[in-house]
Design an enzyme around this catalytic site. Structure first.
Site, PDB file in Angstrom:
ATOM      1  N   SER A 179       7.455  19.074 -49.961  1.00 12.14           N
ATOM      2  CA  SER A 179       6.314  18.162 -50.060  1.00 12.14           C
ATOM      3  C   SER A 179       5.141  18.650 -50.886  1.00 12.14           C
ATOM      4  O   SER A 179       4.209  17.900 -51.132  1.00 12.14           O
ATOM      5  CB  SER A 179       5.821  17.800 -48.657  1.00 12.14           C
ATOM      6  N   SER A 215       5.512  14.699 -49.277  1.00 13.39           N
ATOM      7  CA  SER A 215       4.535  13.923 -48.545  1.00 13.39           C
ATOM      8  C   SER A 215       3.096  14.142 -49.032  1.00 13.39           C
ATOM      9  O   SER A 215       2.189  13.459 -48.577  1.00 13.39           O
ATOM     10  CB  SER A 215       4.634  14.263 -47.051  1.00 13.39           C
ATOM     11  N   LYS A 250      -5.323  17.221 -47.074  1.00 14.34           N
ATOM     12  CA  LYS A 250      -4.263  16.259 -46.755  1.00 14.34           C
ATOM     13  C   LYS A 250      -4.392  15.752 -45.320  1.00 14.34           C
ATOM     14  O   LYS A 250      -4.734  16.521 -44.411  1.00 14.34           O
ATOM     15  CB  LYS A 250      -2.906  16.938 -46.961  1.00 14.34           C
TER      16      LYS A 250
END
Length: 484
Positions: free
Chosen positions: A180, A156, A80
């Site tokens: 997230s 996220s 990520k």
């Protein structure tokens, strides 16, 4: 040794451990897995915008040098674009403020990924500083949901979830400061486990993230991949401020082990009183019935705590930490407005106005609420809730161009009232893909366990996976959609 080419379809028939087993048996070569992953990325990424930093040449070079014989040898993987540093790759937090930041070394978690044999092929999209439950940023653009490209994949870690759900990779790195990991797992029909606080080190860059609210792990298509990756990634590094209780046995050994008869409490209503979509209520009622059929004791109950106080405290942590993130680049001043998104600027401005004593007193207040929630788990083994109070939202629902912090927080609170309390307490919690709407959209159910009890949670989640398999369910974008 001569190997047979692995077709694109065969690549997606396996989870990460399954692909690694093919490599160990000599049925495929790591290069073939890499080619299969890159073909999927090239096919789907133009529609989804999940991968924003390609590291294809570095991946090819890594495979050519030879990979360590870890449990995931040769398995393609994505990191990520937030928190974790990959040496030589931009680590921007999806912000123009850090667009030129280029770390010279891997974070500890990335070093552990490599030792497990994973091949890092790129970095996935995130909202700026991970602030949004949708994956949209002015730097990298909008990530779309493979189940319906008009909807968000969540955030996220939405880039990670969109990549895994569409079949680019079997699992991908994700982070969780308020939901997230679990939010995009729910929106994309994946398994997403947020581990216990400090289970995975945040080093060497930091000791904790978001005042202890932030966690790292993965989203995956199978429970066993999540368990085996936790084995590979977990554990403190020297100098960590605190660590999670050590596990009783390897997490992978929990998969398939009987969980026993658990005391499961479930919730139809949100702690804060916000409305819960009937589809999300139906999902949790269905999950509660399934747990009962599996022999568990199930009753409707929820922790008793001051939900508005928890919400206010959570907001202050996010605002002050947003300012702290910006201060790494500015030395403590607010940035030029054109370098961050309007919402980020407004949150930082609010955080800058918080005094040191307010911040410390706020943490103490959050810890008091966490103790109240922990008391509930002395009487119950598991708390079952909808992961989200709403079905996957349309793109743009969370407007990053807005500077109205109050309206943003209200919209956030209406969406994820069940996830962020478990960040405050630090307990392990997983979103499990047990339900789909008649329209074919996934809805996750959240299962939370006591602090340090990922083993128990994995035993239950593996039992649920065996009773209600989801691996065969594929979104339309994958080109392999079936099983709705």
């Amino acid at each position: 040794m001569e190997v047979c080419p692995v077709s694109i379809d065969r690549y997606e028939e396996h989870d990460g451990l399954g692909l690694a087993a093919l490599v160990r048996r000599g049925e495929v070569a790591p290069q073939e897995l890499l080619d299969a992953a890159l073909a999927r990325i090239q096919r789907h990424n133009p529609r989804l915008n999940a991968v924003v930093t390609p590291l294809y040449d570095a991946a090819r070079a890594e495979v050519a040098r030879g990979l360590p014989p870890g449990p995931f040898q040769g398995v393609p993987f994505l990191v990520k674009e937030l928190v974790a540093s990959v040496a030589g790759a931009a680590t921007t937090a999806s912000s123009r403020l850090f667009a030129r930041q280029m770390p010279a070394a891997d974070s500890e978690i990335v070093a552990r990924m490599r030792r497990a044999g994973l091949v890092i092929v790129g970095k996935t999209n995130s909202p700026e500083f991970g602030l949004s439950p949708a994956t949209e940023s002015l730097l990298y653009g909008v990530t779309r949901n493979p189940w319906d490209t008009a909807l968000t994949p969540g955030g996220s870690s939405g880039g990670a979830a969109a990549a895994v759900a569409s079949g680019m990779v079997p699992a991908a790195h994700a982070t969780d400061g308020g939901g997230s990991i679990r939010i995009p797992a729910s929106c994309c029909g994946l398994f997403g486990l947020k581990p216990t606080r400090a289970r995975i080190s945040a080093g060497p860059e930091g000791g904790e993230g978001l005042s202890g609210l932030a966690h790292q792990h993965v989203v995956s298509r199978s429970v066993r991949d999540s368990a085996a990756l936790l084995d590979a990634l977990a554990g403190p590094m020297p100098g960590d401020p605190y660590q999670a209780p050590p596990p009783e046995r390897p997490y992978l050994d929990e998969v398939g082990r009987a969980p026993g008869r658990l005391r499961i409490a479930f919730a139809r209503t949100a702690p804060t009183g916000v409305p819960v979509d009937p589809a999300c209520v139906a999902a949790v009622e269905d999950a509660a019935r399934l747990c009962e059929q599996l022999g568990h004791h199930v009753e409707e109950a929820s922790p008793d705590f001051d939900a508005p106080a928890l919400e206010r405290g959570f907001e202050m942590v996010f605002a002050t930490n947003t300012m702290a993130n910006i201060a790494r680049a500015t030395g403590g001043a607010l940035p030029d407005r054109e370098l961050v998104e309007p919402l980020t600027y407004a949150l930082a401005e609010a955080g800058r106005g918080v005094s040191a004593s307010e911040y410390i007193l706020n943490l103490h207040a959050l810890h008091r609420q966490a103790r109240r929630i922990a008391g509930f788990f002395e009487r119950h083994d598991i708390w079952l809730t909808p992961t989200l109070a709403q079905t996957p939202r349309p793109l743009g629902w969370f407007d990053i161009r807005s500077s109205d912090v109050r309206a943003w927080m209200d919209r956030l609170g209406a969406y994820l009232p069940f996830t962020y309390p478990l960040n405050v307490t630090g307990q392990p919690a997983a979103s499990v893909p047990l339900h789909w709407t008649p329209q074919g959209l996934p809805i996750g159910c959240q299962f939370a366990a006591r602090y340090g009890e990922e083993g128990l949670l994995l035993r239950l989640c593996a039992q649920l996976e065996a009773a209600r398999p989801w691996f065969h369910r594929r979104p339309p974008v994958s080109g392999l959609a079936h099983g709705h």
